[in-house]
Design a protein around this motif. Sequence first.
Motif, short mmCIF file in Angstrom:
data_model
loop_
_atom_site.label_atom_id
_atom_site.label_comp_id
_atom_site.label_asym_id
_atom_site.label_seq_id
_atom_site.Cartn_x
_atom_site.Cartn_y
_atom_site.Cartn_z
N ALA A 174 33.61 -85.95 148.90
CA ALA A 174 33.92 -85.60 147.59
C ALA A 174 35.53 -85.62 147.12
O ALA A 174 35.66 -85.97 145.96
N HIS A 175 36.39 -85.72 148.00
CA HIS A 175 37.98 -86.05 148.03
C HIS A 175 38.25 -87.37 148.39
O HIS A 175 38.32 -87.82 149.57
N PRO A 176 38.79 -88.36 147.33
CA PRO A 176 39.05 -89.59 147.85
C PRO A 176 40.42 -89.82 148.15
O PRO A 176 40.79 -90.77 148.77
N GLY A 177 41.30 -88.53 147.80
CA GLY A 177 42.67 -88.88 148.16
C GLY A 177 43.50 -88.74 146.99
O GLY A 177 43.09 -88.01 145.88
N THR A 178 44.76 -89.25 146.82
CA THR A 178 45.63 -89.39 145.80
C THR A 178 44.97 -90.16 144.77
O THR A 178 44.65 -91.18 144.72
N ALA A 179 45.10 -89.15 143.51
CA ALA A 179 44.27 -89.76 142.60
C ALA A 179 45.05 -90.68 141.71
O ALA A 179 44.17 -91.30 140.62
N VAL A 180 46.54 -90.60 141.54
CA VAL A 180 46.97 -91.55 140.75
C VAL A 180 48.44 -91.88 141.62
O VAL A 180 49.13 -91.00 142.27
N SER A 181 48.81 -93.14 141.31
CA SER A 181 50.07 -93.40 141.98
C SER A 181 50.86 -94.41 140.97
O SER A 181 50.32 -95.20 140.11
N GLY A 182 52.15 -94.02 140.81
CA GLY A 182 53.06 -94.76 139.89
C GLY A 182 53.95 -93.83 138.99
O GLY A 182 55.09 -94.00 139.05
N PRO A 183 53.31 -92.85 138.42
CA PRO A 183 53.90 -91.85 137.40
C PRO A 183 55.31 -91.07 138.37
O PRO A 183 54.75 -91.08 139.54
N PRO A 184 56.26 -90.76 137.81
CA PRO A 184 57.14 -89.73 138.41
C PRO A 184 56.27 -88.65 138.98
O PRO A 184 55.33 -87.97 138.54
N GLY A 185 56.79 -88.11 140.44
CA GLY A 185 56.03 -87.40 141.15
C GLY A 185 54.80 -87.52 141.90
O GLY A 185 54.15 -86.95 142.60
N THR A 186 54.55 -88.96 141.86
CA THR A 186 53.48 -89.34 142.96
C THR A 186 54.13 -90.29 143.94
O THR A 186 55.02 -91.05 143.86
N PRO A 187 53.11 -90.31 144.92
CA PRO A 187 53.68 -91.06 146.10
C PRO A 187 53.26 -92.62 146.02
O PRO A 187 52.24 -92.93 145.29
N VAL A 188 54.31 -93.42 146.13
CA VAL A 188 54.16 -94.96 145.75
C VAL A 188 54.32 -95.84 146.79
O VAL A 188 54.10 -97.03 146.58
N TRP A 189 54.98 -95.33 147.93
CA TRP A 189 54.98 -96.36 149.19
C TRP A 189 55.02 -95.31 150.61
O TRP A 189 55.37 -94.31 150.43
N ASN A 190 54.58 -96.27 151.71
CA ASN A 190 54.57 -95.44 152.75
C ASN A 190 55.19 -96.58 153.85
O ASN A 190 54.67 -97.73 153.83
#
Length: 258
Positions: free
Chosen positions: A128-144
Amino acid sequence: MAEEAIRRTPGTPCWVSLMVRDLTATEEFYGALFGWEFEPGPQQLGPYVRGLLDGREIAGIGRLPSGRRLPTAWLTYLATDDADKTAETIRSCGGTVAVGPLEAAEAGRMAIAADPAGAVLGIWQAAAHPGTAVSGPPGTPVWNELFTRETASVARFYESLFGYEVEPAGPAGSDELTLRLEGRPVASLHGLGRALPRDRGAHWMTSFEVADTDAAARLVTDLGGRVLEAPRDARRGRTATVTDPEGAVFTIVCSGAR
């Protein structure tokens, strides 16, 4: 918040989470820094919340069991279609599995493991939970990115685990690799040699997007965290390495790509 499960290519970083001693204070820190709001998540491992931006799930934060003297650190989860099979592959390729695989209620199936160099990683089989729903805007993880002593042997581990395409990155003479899936860059490996921090060892690092790196670094300090590496211009944008008040290290970056 239930979201329709989406399939991510196995090996794609799909979620980040943090275990802390003071959950309330940590919510206040990340809420003020990234604008997150919070709602309860699966409680199998104790009190746990998910950070949201505009109602969309970004990251998880849980409370460490009392009496456990474990370091606080952001944990990168890699997507898998079969957590049990991936756990077996980790073991057969020289890694270790510390937790699971186990069910996280209806959200999915998870495991926590370490690669042969000791870097801790999570495995996530979404339901039911795919993970982080959005990446790119401030406050989101963008790289690992993985910081380790040398990349050659650990790259073979990750290639065996998820079939990454591995290519050199960084300036000539540096020990840096990019991991690609289906031609798309998804993570990087950095070999630091003797410069690898002894107190942390090999570790995955999460980068969060911010609108202004210098202002965000000042805010980190104001909120009780620390700046380990002052804002600087790097390949992915203006970057700083910081910690939250409990010492969890992460990177903030203004990529200018929004």
